[in-house]
Motif scaffolding. Structure first.
Motif, PDB file in Angstrom:
ATOM      1  N   PRO A  37      17.806   1.559   6.385  1.00  0.00           N
ATOM      2  CA  PRO A  37      18.287   0.790   4.950  1.00  0.00           C
ATOM      3  C   PRO A  37      17.544  -0.419   4.976  1.00  0.00           C
ATOM      4  O   PRO A  37      17.338  -1.066   5.863  1.00  0.00           O
ATOM      5  N   LYS A  38      17.256  -0.843   3.601  1.00  0.00           N
ATOM      6  CA  LYS A  38      16.453  -2.010   3.712  1.00  0.00           C
ATOM      7  C   LYS A  38      17.173  -3.226   4.269  1.00  0.00           C
ATOM      8  O   LYS A  38      16.388  -4.225   4.574  1.00  0.00           O
ATOM      9  N   ALA A  39      18.560  -3.357   4.192  1.00  0.00           N
ATOM     10  CA  ALA A  39      19.029  -4.566   4.756  1.00  0.00           C
ATOM     11  C   ALA A  39      18.833  -4.787   6.236  1.00  0.00           C
ATOM     12  O   ALA A  39      19.074  -5.808   6.692  1.00  0.00           O
ATOM     13  N   THR A  40      18.477  -3.778   6.988  1.00  0.00           N
ATOM     14  CA  THR A  40      18.353  -3.911   8.477  1.00  0.00           C
ATOM     15  C   THR A  40      17.136  -3.460   8.937  1.00  0.00           C
ATOM     16  O   THR A  40      16.616  -3.507   9.888  1.00  0.00           O
ATOM     17  N   GLU A  41      15.929  -3.362   8.044  1.00  0.00           N
ATOM     18  CA  GLU A  41      14.799  -2.750   8.185  1.00  0.00           C
ATOM     19  C   GLU A  41      13.941  -3.732   8.937  1.00  0.00           C
ATOM     20  O   GLU A  41      13.112  -3.319   9.861  1.00  0.00           O
ATOM     21  N   ALA A  42      14.149  -4.966   8.896  1.00  0.00           N
ATOM     22  CA  ALA A  42      13.403  -6.114   9.169  1.00  0.00           C
ATOM     23  C   ALA A  42      13.370  -5.964  10.789  1.00  0.00           C
ATOM     24  O   ALA A  42      12.403  -6.513  11.570  1.00  0.00           O
ATOM     25  N   GLY A  43      14.443  -5.670  11.236  1.00  0.00           N
ATOM     26  CA  GLY A  43      14.599  -5.758  12.782  1.00  0.00           C
ATOM     27  C   GLY A  43      14.791  -4.549  13.776  1.00  0.00           C
ATOM     28  O   GLY A  43      14.822  -4.459  14.868  1.00  0.00           O
ATOM     29  N   ALA A  44      14.947  -3.499  12.703  1.00  0.00           N
ATOM     30  CA  ALA A  44      15.175  -2.125  13.123  1.00  0.00           C
ATOM     31  C   ALA A  44      14.143  -1.358  13.893  1.00  0.00           C
ATOM     32  O   ALA A  44      12.900  -1.816  13.469  1.00  0.00           O
ATOM     33  N   PRO A  45      14.244  -0.497  14.594  1.00  0.00           N
ATOM     34  CA  PRO A  45      13.080   0.248  15.284  1.00  0.00           C
ATOM     35  C   PRO A  45      12.305   0.966  14.175  1.00  0.00           C
ATOM     36  O   PRO A  45      12.807   1.358  13.027  1.00  0.00           O
ATOM     37  N   GLY A  46      11.006   1.580  14.631  1.00  0.00           N
ATOM     38  CA  GLY A  46      10.196   2.224  13.741  1.00  0.00           C
ATOM     39  C   GLY A  46      10.782   3.529  13.339  1.00  0.00           C
ATOM     40  O   GLY A  46      10.647   3.854  12.006  1.00  0.00           O
ATOM     41  N   GLY A  47      11.599   4.273  13.963  1.00  0.00           N
ATOM     42  CA  GLY A  47      12.186   5.366  13.790  1.00  0.00           C
ATOM     43  C   GLY A  47      13.207   5.942  14.531  1.00  0.00           C
ATOM     44  O   GLY A  47      13.184   5.372  15.931  1.00  0.00           O
TER      45      GLY A  47
ATOM     46  N   TYR B 142      15.526   8.931  10.825  1.00  0.00           N
ATOM     47  CA  TYR B 142      15.197   7.845   9.902  1.00  0.00           C
ATOM     48  C   TYR B 142      13.950   7.197  10.318  1.00  0.00           C
ATOM     49  O   TYR B 142      13.674   6.913  11.284  1.00  0.00           O
ATOM     50  N   ILE B 143      13.085   6.642   9.369  1.00  0.00           N
ATOM     51  CA  ILE B 143      11.845   5.936   9.443  1.00  0.00           C
ATOM     52  C   ILE B 143      11.835   4.615   8.517  1.00  0.00           C
ATOM     53  O   ILE B 143      12.348   4.507   7.639  1.00  0.00           O
ATOM     54  N   ASN B 144      11.480   3.700   9.423  1.00  0.00           N
ATOM     55  CA  ASN B 144      11.481   2.318   8.832  1.00  0.00           C
ATOM     56  C   ASN B 144      10.296   2.225   7.881  1.00  0.00           C
ATOM     57  O   ASN B 144       8.983   1.938   8.461  1.00  0.00           O
ATOM     58  N   LEU B 145      10.517   1.755   6.731  1.00  0.00           N
ATOM     59  CA  LEU B 145       9.365   1.666   5.798  1.00  0.00           C
ATOM     60  C   LEU B 145       9.474   0.326   5.146  1.00  0.00           C
ATOM     61  O   LEU B 145       9.271   0.088   4.147  1.00  0.00           O
ATOM     62  N   ARG B 146       9.622  -0.595   6.077  1.00  0.00           N
ATOM     63  CA  ARG B 146       9.471  -2.048   5.548  1.00  0.00           C
ATOM     64  C   ARG B 146       7.955  -2.462   5.065  1.00  0.00           C
ATOM     65  O   ARG B 146       7.836  -2.967   3.985  1.00  0.00           O
ATOM     66  N   ASP B 147       7.170  -1.793   5.496  1.00  0.00           N
ATOM     67  CA  ASP B 147       5.909  -1.943   5.440  1.00  0.00           C
ATOM     68  C   ASP B 147       4.959  -0.757   5.644  1.00  0.00           C
ATOM     69  O   ASP B 147       4.705  -0.481   6.900  1.00  0.00           O
TER      70      ASP B 147
ATOM     71  N   LYS C 209      -1.429   7.323   8.164  1.00  0.00           N
ATOM     72  CA  LYS C 209      -1.105   8.591   8.005  1.00  0.00           C
ATOM     73  C   LYS C 209      -0.942   9.672   9.203  1.00  0.00           C
ATOM     74  O   LYS C 209      -0.234  10.418   9.589  1.00  0.00           O
ATOM     75  N   TRP C 210      -2.262   9.097   9.980  1.00  0.00           N
ATOM     76  CA  TRP C 210      -2.484   9.977  11.295  1.00  0.00           C
ATOM     77  C   TRP C 210      -1.465   9.740  12.416  1.00  0.00           C
ATOM     78  O   TRP C 210      -1.358  10.512  13.426  1.00  0.00           O
ATOM     79  N   THR C 211      -0.592   8.817  12.160  1.00  0.00           N
ATOM     80  CA  THR C 211       0.656   8.637  13.189  1.00  0.00           C
ATOM     81  C   THR C 211       1.879   9.186  12.798  1.00  0.00           C
ATOM     82  O   THR C 211       2.736   9.457  13.736  1.00  0.00           O
ATOM     83  N   LEU C 212       1.956  10.001  11.610  1.00  0.00           N
ATOM     84  CA  LEU C 212       3.300  10.548  11.184  1.00  0.00           C
ATOM     85  C   LEU C 212       3.542  11.845  11.923  1.00  0.00           C
ATOM     86  O   LEU C 212       4.663  11.838  12.199  1.00  0.00           O
ATOM     87  N   PRO C 213       2.399  12.490  11.850  1.00  0.00           N
ATOM     88  CA  PRO C 213       2.978  13.885  12.379  1.00  0.00           C
ATOM     89  C   PRO C 213       3.660  13.724  13.848  1.00  0.00           C
ATOM     90  O   PRO C 213       4.863  14.275  14.100  1.00  0.00           O
ATOM     91  N   THR C 214       3.394  13.054  14.821  1.00  0.00           N
ATOM     92  CA  THR C 214       3.716  12.827  15.908  1.00  0.00           C
ATOM     93  C   THR C 214       5.181  12.239  15.944  1.00  0.00           C
ATOM     94  O   THR C 214       5.928  12.639  16.738  1.00  0.00           O
ATOM     95  N   LEU C 215       5.363  11.507  15.172  1.00  0.00           N
ATOM     96  CA  LEU C 215       6.773  10.881  14.889  1.00  0.00           C
ATOM     97  C   LEU C 215       7.935  11.751  14.473  1.00  0.00           C
ATOM     98  O   LEU C 215       8.847  11.904  15.091  1.00  0.00           O
ATOM     99  N   THR C 216       7.375  12.820  13.408  1.00  0.00           N
ATOM    100  CA  THR C 216       8.088  13.834  13.291  1.00  0.00           C
ATOM    101  C   THR C 216       8.509  14.639  14.204  1.00  0.00           C
ATOM    102  O   THR C 216       9.662  15.232  14.357  1.00  0.00           O
ATOM    103  N   TYR C 217       7.431  14.954  15.131  1.00  0.00           N
ATOM    104  CA  TYR C 217       7.530  16.030  16.263  1.00  0.00           C
ATOM    105  C   TYR C 217       8.695  15.413  17.195  1.00  0.00           C
ATOM    106  O   TYR C 217       9.523  16.123  17.820  1.00  0.00           O
TER     107      TYR C 217
END
Length: 613
Positions: free
Chosen positions: A397-407, A423-428, A434-442
């Motif tokens: 959620p955008k309201a808490t993404e500033a301090g939330a973990p990456g995923g 959940y994935i943190n997309l504040r930025d 792109k090369w970091t995302l598959p590992t996060l999904t797994y």
């Protein structure tokens, strides 16, 4: 990582130890054994597990909702949130101690092998929590010395809980939502009183934690009530179900008169202590702080490792993984600079960075879904049991993404009414090349947390208590093992940069060992921890800053990942040596995951028994 509610699920065992026929029926419907074995010790022990689980659920309305069990005889729970008062915590502590005494009175030798696994898991948890009770701050149940922080507190958890877990199917569900919204304000004030008691006991958060927390609180109260997710959610979902009524206006009135003022009272309490807050982030500065860190390490790693051993393991594993990453980078023609500098350059390469727009963020989530589906198709070759529950992918959620973990991962409802969610943190988007995302999904989804937790909840003939109990080293260690498994089965055969991302992920968790112990044992500063990780990993400093600040409020949790991963891998390699050609990867995975959430000592004993010499 698991979301904090999953981490706290086991802590809910501190509830009372009463029983009821309705609760027993509900527990059995969720999969608890209908009848105990004939042995008197087994009968007594399984009845006690049932009793603990029933009251854990009955005493915690949010847990009922999280498990999808707030219907039928438990429907009244939908109208309340958890009691966050000190009086409730004190009562739970007394009853928890009483319950653990009852467990220890049972003759473990008379239990079946499976029951002994349950016993050892519960005993470890009980002994560790009772160590936490000795400290004058933090509550004892979960190793965080601060009741409210950028990661903890109802202000941070309840808005998303109401939106993503409170079901709205009919008008009484919407009424229950509004009742809970009003109850939210009461919980905020109860937390404020506990927070001020922590301050009096010497547990004032560091200045940067207070600042981050105040920023997040201001993001909530600075939003017009009409724009808040707390009013928007009930308006949207009642409209989708054609439920008549001006629910948005009612929610906005509660936000204006009750919730926002309560959050502001918490903020004022933090502002009062901010001038005297230190910049040191480690718990060593608190009363009994070094002992508190040892408690955190034991709780989260379920091991007897000392802070120095954790630090040394981290240094050694960072060096080893860095050498492997160096070889892969050189193979891609990247030869200049340190590994961290080269990874940092790769992270800024325009080829791999999504634009920081909502459209690009939607595209990113679509890509994650494609990765998850592709990996799911491979899983029948490696697991005998597969989860029945699907897994959704969502933005923090955008309201808490500033301090939330990456995923992080949120478990499915026990009744199947809500799928698992990653959940994935997309504040930025710059934080997610792109090369970091598959590992996060797994790690978070398939075959990581979703497989481990969904399979635990779907395990037949298992007491309800063992469906929800969890230990960070087991679960987070599995998440890292899942990353390694994905690499071993060929996920990166045509993706060398994705494999670099996988190694960076492993190195990231190894660096956590160094920084977690550095902050809390070796008295590193926040900045020293950030600089070490940025230099080592090449990550964005903004992302690393929130990571290091997380370690400051959850001492020991960051070390659970690599300690758990190292154990899972060692057990597999030991099994291969013992069994040779008879080793079966499906059997290894199913045996380990069928245990549910257990301490590493229990995992080790079980897997060694599976592979006798």
């Amino acid at each position: 990582m698991m979301d904090r509610r999953r981490l706290l699920m086991t802590a809910a065992l501190g509830g009372a130890f009463a029983t009821s026929g309705a609760a027993r029926a509900l527990a059995q419907a969720a999969g608890a054994p209908a009848a105990a074995p004939a042995g008197p010790a087994s009968t007594q022990f399984l009845a006690l597990l049932d009793k603990i689980a029933q009251e854990m659920i009955l005493s915690d309305p949010e847990t009922l909702t999280a498990l999808g069990m707030d219907r039928g005889p438990m429907a009244a729970a939908r109208f309340k949130l958890s009691d966050r008062s000190q009086a409730k915590i004190d009562a739970d502590k007394a009853k928890f101690n009483e319950g653990m005494a009852a467990v220890k009175a049972i003759d473990k030798a008379q239990l079946t092998a499976t029951e002994q696994t349950y016993y050892d898991s519960l005993e470890f948890f009980g002994d560790t929590v009772q160590e936490g009770y000795a400290f004058p701050y933090g509550g004892g149940m979960f190793p965080s010395p601060y009741t409210v922080s950028q990661l903890g507190g109802s202000y941070q958890q309840i808005p998303d809980f109401l939106d993503s877990q409170h079901r709205i199917e009919a008008a009484d569900d919407a009424d229950a939502y509004l009742s809970r919204l009003s109850d939210f304000a009461k919980g905020l004030d109860a937390e404020r009183e506990r927070m001020q008691a922590d301050f009096a006991a010497g547990a004032v958060p560091p200045d940067f934690v207070i600042d981050r927390t105040l920023t997040q609180m201001a993001a909530i109260t600075g939003m017009a009530p009409a724009d808040s997710v707390m009013s928007e959610s009930v308006a949207r979902r009642t409209a989708e179900k054609n439920i008549p009524g001006d629910w948005a206006a009612k929610a906005q009135a509660i936000l204006t008169a009750e919730v926002y003022p309560a959050i502001q009272r918490q903020a004022e309490a933090l502002k009062t202590v901010r001038p005297g807050a230190t910049h040191d982030g480690g718990v060593w500065r608190l009363p009994q702080g070094e002992d508190y860190y040892r408690f955190g390490l034991k709780y989260f790693t379920t091991s007897s490792m000392t802070p120095d051993e954790v630090h040394q393991m981290g240094l050694e594993q960072v060096a080893d993984i860095s050498a492997r990453a160096d070889a892969l980078l050189k193979a891609q023609g990247m030869t200049q600079g340190t590994v961290g500098e080269r990874i940092a350059a790769l992270g800024k390469d325009p080829r791999f960075v999504y634009p920081n727009t909502d459209e690009a963020k939607d595209e990113l989530i679509q890509e994650l879904n494609a990765q998850m589906v592709a990996m799911q198709a491979r899983m029948p070759d490696y697991f005998g049991r597969l989860p029945k529950s699907p897994c959704d992918i969502k933005r923090v959620p955008k309201a808490t993404e500033a301090g939330a973990p990456g995923g992080y991962y949120q478990s499915p409802a026990l009744d199947g009414s809500r799928p698992g969610a990653y959940y994935i943190n997309l504040r930025d988007t710059a934080e997610w090349p792109k090369w970091t995302l598959p590992t996060l999904t797994y790690h978070e989804a398939v075959p990581g947390h979703h497989f481990q937790i969904a399979l635990q909840q779907e395990q037949p003939d298992t007491p309800l208590l063992m469906k929800v109990m969890g230990f960070s080293a087991y679960s987070e260690g599995w998440g890292l093992y899942a990353e390694q498994l994905a690499d071993e089965i060929g996920a990166y055969e045509n993706d060398p940069f994705g494999q670099i991302g996988y190694l960076q992920s492993l190195m990231f968790r190894a660096a956590r060992l160094v920084v977690d112990s550095g902050l809390h044992h070796k008295r590193w500063s926040r900045e020293q921890g950030i600089r070490y990780m940025v230099d080592t990993l090449g990550d964005q400093e903004s992302s690393i800053a929130t990571e290091v600040e997380r370690y400051c409020v959850w001492p020991g949790q960051a070390s659970s990942y690599k300690v758990g991963h190292t154990t899972w891998v060692k057990l597999r390699e030991d099994a291969k040596k013992r069994l040779g050609d008879r080793f079966d990867i499906k059997g290894f995975h199913d045996t380990g995951l069928n245990l549910g959430g257990v301490p590493l000592t229990v995992l080790e004993r079980t897997m060694n028994a599976w592979t006798p010499a």
